[in-house]
Design a protein around this motif. Structure first.
Motif, PDB file in Angstrom:
ATOM      1  N   ALA A 143     -17.909 -73.057 -43.017  1.00 59.01           N
ATOM      2  CA  ALA A 143     -16.558 -73.592 -42.844  1.00 59.01           C
ATOM      3  C   ALA A 143     -16.649 -75.071 -42.520  1.00 59.01           C
ATOM      4  O   ALA A 143     -17.445 -75.488 -41.692  1.00 59.01           O
ATOM      5  N   ASP A 144     -15.818 -75.846 -43.209  1.00 60.93           N
ATOM      6  CA  ASP A 144     -15.717 -77.280 -42.970  1.00 60.93           C
ATOM      7  C   ASP A 144     -14.236 -77.606 -42.929  1.00 60.93           C
ATOM      8  O   ASP A 144     -13.614 -77.815 -43.980  1.00 60.93           O
ATOM      9  N   GLY A 145     -13.678 -77.570 -41.723  1.00 62.61           N
ATOM     10  CA  GLY A 145     -12.232 -77.735 -41.587  1.00 62.61           C
ATOM     11  C   GLY A 145     -11.510 -76.565 -42.221  1.00 62.61           C
ATOM     12  O   GLY A 145     -11.776 -75.412 -41.908  1.00 62.61           O
ATOM     13  N   ASP A 146     -10.621 -76.844 -43.174  1.00 60.75           N
ATOM     14  CA  ASP A 146      -9.879 -75.785 -43.858  1.00 60.75           C
ATOM     15  C   ASP A 146     -10.629 -75.210 -45.054  1.00 60.75           C
ATOM     16  O   ASP A 146     -10.182 -74.255 -45.675  1.00 60.75           O
ATOM     17  N   MET A 204     -13.344 -78.469 -37.606  1.00 64.38           N
ATOM     18  CA  MET A 204     -14.614 -78.060 -37.040  1.00 64.38           C
ATOM     19  C   MET A 204     -15.464 -77.401 -38.119  1.00 64.38           C
ATOM     20  O   MET A 204     -15.004 -76.539 -38.839  1.00 64.38           O
ATOM     21  N   SER A 205     -16.705 -77.818 -38.221  1.00 63.72           N
ATOM     22  CA  SER A 205     -17.636 -77.248 -39.190  1.00 63.72           C
ATOM     23  C   SER A 205     -18.571 -76.276 -38.487  1.00 63.72           C
ATOM     24  O   SER A 205     -19.045 -76.540 -37.385  1.00 63.72           O
ATOM     25  N   TYR A 206     -18.816 -75.158 -39.148  1.00 64.83           N
ATOM     26  CA  TYR A 206     -19.757 -74.184 -38.600  1.00 64.83           C
ATOM     27  C   TYR A 206     -20.259 -73.292 -39.721  1.00 64.83           C
ATOM     28  O   TYR A 206     -19.733 -73.305 -40.838  1.00 64.83           O
ATOM     29  N   ALA A 207     -21.286 -72.514 -39.414  1.00 61.44           N
ATOM     30  CA  ALA A 207     -21.837 -71.547 -40.358  1.00 61.44           C
ATOM     31  C   ALA A 207     -22.172 -70.272 -39.606  1.00 61.44           C
ATOM     32  O   ALA A 207     -22.507 -70.304 -38.420  1.00 61.44           O
ATOM     33  N   ILE A 208     -22.072 -69.168 -40.305  1.00 64.29           N
ATOM     34  CA  ILE A 208     -22.539 -67.884 -39.784  1.00 64.29           C
ATOM     35  C   ILE A 208     -23.683 -67.467 -40.694  1.00 64.29           C
ATOM     36  O   ILE A 208     -23.527 -67.412 -41.918  1.00 64.29           O
ATOM     37  N   PHE A 209     -24.842 -67.220 -40.084  1.00 67.57           N
ATOM     38  CA  PHE A 209     -26.038 -66.900 -40.859  1.00 67.57           C
ATOM     39  C   PHE A 209     -26.801 -65.759 -40.201  1.00 67.57           C
ATOM     40  O   PHE A 209     -26.541 -65.402 -39.054  1.00 67.57           O
ATOM     41  N   LYS A 210     -27.734 -65.182 -40.964  1.00 65.68           N
ATOM     42  CA  LYS A 210     -28.572 -64.105 -40.435  1.00 65.68           C
ATOM     43  C   LYS A 210     -29.887 -64.688 -39.956  1.00 65.68           C
ATOM     44  O   LYS A 210     -30.518 -65.474 -40.660  1.00 65.68           O
ATOM     45  N   ALA A 211     -30.280 -64.295 -38.753  1.00 61.02           N
ATOM     46  CA  ALA A 211     -31.561 -64.707 -38.172  1.00 61.02           C
ATOM     47  C   ALA A 211     -32.100 -63.538 -37.362  1.00 61.02           C
ATOM     48  O   ALA A 211     -31.393 -63.009 -36.501  1.00 61.02           O
TER      49      ALA A 211
END
Length: 65
Positions: free
Chosen positions: A43-46, A1-8
């Motif tokens: 994150a993109d998988g591992d 699973m791909s994800y990102a944590i960002f500031k908004a």
């Protein structure tokens, strides 16, 4: 699973491709494109990249609906 944590808008937001998010205090017209360049983690998988404080060159693109 791909994800990102960002500031908004002063908050940390977690997003994956295709997510529908509610970002408070974000102004704009429907259909407008926005880019967030304060990515704290991607994150993109591992494969995980953490920023110090941000991930260099990482961006999150979105469209206001």
């Amino acid at each position: 699973m791909s994800y990102a944590i960002f500031k908004a808008a002063g908050e940390q937001v977690k997003a994956s491709e295709g997510d529908l998010l509610r970002v408070p205090k974000l102004k704009g017209e429907p259909g407008a494109k926005v880019t967030f360049d304060e990515v704290l983690l991607s994150a993109d998988g591992d494969k995980i990249k953490t920023g110090q404080p941000t991930v260099k060159g990482a961006k999150v693109s979105a469209e206001i609906v």
